[in-house]
Design a protein around this motif. Structure first.
Motif, PDB file in Angstrom:
ATOM      1  N   GLU A 171       0.802  -1.091   0.129  1.00 59.41           N
ATOM      2  CA  GLU A 171       0.032   0.099  -0.161  1.00 59.41           C
ATOM      3  C   GLU A 171       0.792   1.064   0.065  1.00 59.41           C
ATOM      4  N   ASP A 172       1.819   1.332   0.647  1.00 63.16           N
ATOM      5  CA  ASP A 172       2.854   2.363   0.864  1.00 63.16           C
ATOM      6  C   ASP A 172       4.009   2.167   0.187  1.00 63.16           C
ATOM      7  N   LEU A 173       4.753   1.051   0.065  1.00 58.36           N
ATOM      8  CA  LEU A 173       6.183   0.944  -0.393  1.00 58.36           C
ATOM      9  C   LEU A 173       6.213  -0.398  -1.055  1.00 58.36           C
ATOM     10  N   PRO A 174       7.093  -0.887  -2.013  1.00 57.59           N
ATOM     11  CA  PRO A 174       6.897  -2.324  -2.547  1.00 57.59           C
ATOM     12  C   PRO A 174       7.557  -3.090  -1.313  1.00 57.59           C
ATOM     13  N   VAL A 175       7.366  -4.571  -1.343  1.00 59.25           N
ATOM     14  CA  VAL A 175       7.573  -5.578  -0.483  1.00 59.25           C
ATOM     15  C   VAL A 175       8.803  -6.234  -1.453  1.00 59.25           C
ATOM     16  N   ILE A 176       9.988  -6.385  -0.723  1.00 61.87           N
ATOM     17  CA  ILE A 176      11.240  -7.294  -1.329  1.00 61.87           C
ATOM     18  C   ILE A 176      11.653  -8.132  -0.138  1.00 61.87           C
ATOM     19  N   TRP A 177      11.453  -9.493  -0.732  1.00 60.81           N
ATOM     20  CA  TRP A 177      12.352 -10.482   0.229  1.00 60.81           C
ATOM     21  C   TRP A 177      13.754 -10.643  -0.312  1.00 60.81           C
ATOM     22  N   GLN A 178      14.664 -10.461   0.558  1.00 63.53           N
ATOM     23  CA  GLN A 178      16.040 -10.592  -0.019  1.00 63.53           C
ATOM     24  C   GLN A 178      16.841 -11.662   1.122  1.00 63.53           C
ATOM     25  N   ARG A 179      17.686 -12.098   0.365  1.00 63.65           N
ATOM     26  CA  ARG A 179      18.861 -12.982   1.393  1.00 63.65           C
ATOM     27  C   ARG A 179      19.917 -12.771   0.746  1.00 63.65           C
ATOM     28  N   ASN A 180      21.145 -12.478   1.526  1.00 64.32           N
ATOM     29  CA  ASN A 180      22.308 -12.396   0.949  1.00 64.32           C
ATOM     30  C   ASN A 180      22.672 -11.525   0.356  1.00 64.32           C
ATOM     31  N   SER A 181      22.027 -10.228   0.316  1.00 63.18           N
ATOM     32  CA  SER A 181      22.187  -9.180  -0.635  1.00 63.18           C
ATOM     33  C   SER A 181      23.125  -8.153   0.041  1.00 63.18           C
ATOM     34  N   SER A 182      23.855  -7.391  -0.837  1.00 59.39           N
ATOM     35  CA  SER A 182      24.696  -6.086  -0.247  1.00 59.39           C
ATOM     36  C   SER A 182      23.873  -5.059  -0.147  1.00 59.39           C
ATOM     37  N   ARG A 183      22.708  -4.976  -0.742  1.00 64.74           N
ATOM     38  CA  ARG A 183      21.842  -3.752  -0.947  1.00 64.74           C
ATOM     39  C   ARG A 183      20.902  -3.715   0.348  1.00 64.74           C
ATOM     40  N   THR A 184      20.897  -2.352   0.957  1.00 66.58           N
ATOM     41  CA  THR A 184      20.160  -1.881   2.177  1.00 66.58           C
ATOM     42  C   THR A 184      18.897  -1.549   1.869  1.00 66.58           C
ATOM     43  N   TRP A 185      17.935  -2.053   2.391  1.00 73.03           N
ATOM     44  CA  TRP A 185      16.406  -1.584   2.244  1.00 73.03           C
ATOM     45  C   TRP A 185      16.134  -1.284   3.585  1.00 73.03           C
ATOM     46  N   SER A 186      15.052  -0.521   3.698  1.00 77.31           N
ATOM     47  CA  SER A 186      14.428  -0.155   5.082  1.00 77.31           C
ATOM     48  C   SER A 186      13.554  -1.295   5.587  1.00 77.31           C
ATOM     49  N   VAL A 187      13.655  -1.367   6.954  1.00 73.43           N
ATOM     50  CA  VAL A 187      12.967  -2.521   7.634  1.00 73.43           C
ATOM     51  C   VAL A 187      11.328  -2.068   7.603  1.00 73.43           C
ATOM     52  N   ALA A 188      10.708  -3.182   7.263  1.00 72.00           N
ATOM     53  CA  ALA A 188       9.306  -3.086   7.351  1.00 72.00           C
ATOM     54  C   ALA A 188       8.611  -3.349   8.563  1.00 72.00           C
ATOM     55  N   GLU A 189       7.506  -2.837   8.927  1.00 71.21           N
ATOM     56  CA  GLU A 189       6.715  -2.995  10.265  1.00 71.21           C
ATOM     57  C   GLU A 189       5.499  -3.770   9.891  1.00 71.21           C
ATOM     58  N   ASN A 190       5.118  -4.590  10.800  1.00 74.90           N
ATOM     59  CA  ASN A 190       4.001  -5.606  10.722  1.00 74.90           C
ATOM     60  C   ASN A 190       2.729  -4.823  10.485  1.00 74.90           C
ATOM     61  N   ILE A 191       1.964  -5.193   9.809  1.00 75.93           N
ATOM     62  CA  ILE A 191       0.466  -4.242   9.715  1.00 75.93           C
ATOM     63  C   ILE A 191      -0.203  -4.413  10.944  1.00 75.93           C
ATOM     64  N   PRO A 192      -0.617  -3.457  11.587  1.00 77.90           N
ATOM     65  CA  PRO A 192      -1.419  -3.501  12.909  1.00 77.90           C
ATOM     66  C   PRO A 192      -2.681  -4.602  12.887  1.00 77.90           C
ATOM     67  N   TYR A 193      -2.889  -5.055  13.762  1.00 87.27           N
ATOM     68  CA  TYR A 193      -4.023  -6.038  14.042  1.00 87.27           C
ATOM     69  C   TYR A 193      -5.444  -5.197  13.968  1.00 87.27           C
ATOM     70  N   PRO A 194      -6.323  -5.586  12.835  1.00 90.45           N
ATOM     71  CA  PRO A 194      -7.582  -4.641  12.605  1.00 90.45           C
ATOM     72  C   PRO A 194      -8.755  -5.107  13.631  1.00 90.45           C
ATOM     73  N   ASP A 195      -8.970  -4.224  14.667  1.00 90.82           N
ATOM     74  CA  ASP A 195      -9.985  -4.664  15.791  1.00 90.82           C
ATOM     75  C   ASP A 195     -11.268  -4.873  15.158  1.00 90.82           C
ATOM     76  N   GLU A 196     -11.610  -3.616  13.956  1.00 97.37           N
ATOM     77  CA  GLU A 196     -12.963  -3.832  13.575  1.00 97.37           C
ATOM     78  C   GLU A 196     -13.170  -4.493  12.510  1.00 97.37           C
ATOM     79  N   GLN A 197     -14.540  -4.863  11.950  1.00 97.58           N
ATOM     80  CA  GLN A 197     -14.703  -5.663  10.894  1.00 97.58           C
ATOM     81  C   GLN A 197     -15.278  -4.935   9.755  1.00 97.58           C
ATOM     82  N   GLU A 198     -15.357  -5.589   8.509  1.00100.15           N
ATOM     83  CA  GLU A 198     -16.146  -4.793   7.557  1.00100.15           C
ATOM     84  C   GLU A 198     -17.413  -5.016   7.628  1.00100.15           C
ATOM     85  N   GLU A 199     -18.268  -4.260   7.098  1.00101.44           N
ATOM     86  CA  GLU A 199     -19.866  -4.563   7.000  1.00101.44           C
ATOM     87  C   GLU A 199     -20.274  -5.673   6.112  1.00101.44           C
ATOM     88  N   GLU A 200     -19.749  -6.116   4.872  1.00106.11           N
ATOM     89  CA  GLU A 200     -19.980  -6.987   4.020  1.00106.11           C
ATOM     90  C   GLU A 200     -19.341  -8.281   4.279  1.00106.11           C
TER      91      GLU A 200
END
Length: 141
Positions: free
Chosen positions: A112-141
């Protein structure tokens, strides 16, 4: 129609689901059982922008594991789940899907805000992502 892709890379068991529906994910699960694929996966791309009609509790139980008795503390997540959803999309990802993933121990990332990149053994540095907050409310439908 959508392609479901499974791979084991660098010790990660990865499932990419595209826009697969429940029937496609069930067929992929049957294939996984018949061919001895290592399940559950620890990298899971939720199908169709996190839509609730593309997943079921049974499918999530198979692919990522059953519901846990309680939410896991930060840093103790069992697997990562990526959801491709635009920030302008007010319907996706569905809160019920976010909750279902978190109840199974997921660290949930969305595009929604930034691309998601899963990497391993890469020399490139990316920002650390945060876990999406748990949604307490439910949708109507």
């Amino acid at each position: 129609m959508s392609v479901v892709q499974y791979a084991t890379l660098c010790g990660d068991k990865i499932l990419l689901t595209g826009d697969a529906g429940r029937d496609g994910l069930l067929e992929a699960a049957q294939y996984a059982v018949n061919h001895g694929l290592a399940i559950p996966v620890n990298k899971f791309q939720a199908p169709h922008h996190g839509g609730r009609h593309n997943l079921s509790s049974e499918l999530l139980d198979f692919w990522v594991g059953p519901k846990l008795p309680q939410l896991l503390p930060k840093g103790q997540e069992k697997f990562e789940s990526a959801i491709s959803a635009a920030g302008e999309d007010k319907v996706h990802p569905r809160k019920v899907v976010l909750r279902a993933l978190r109840h199974r121990g997921a660290f949930v990332l969305t595009t929604e805000d930034l691309p998601v990149i899963w990497q391993r053994n890469s020399s490139r540095t990316w920002s650390v992502a945060e876990n999406i907050p748990y949604p307490d409310e439910q949708e109507e439908e």
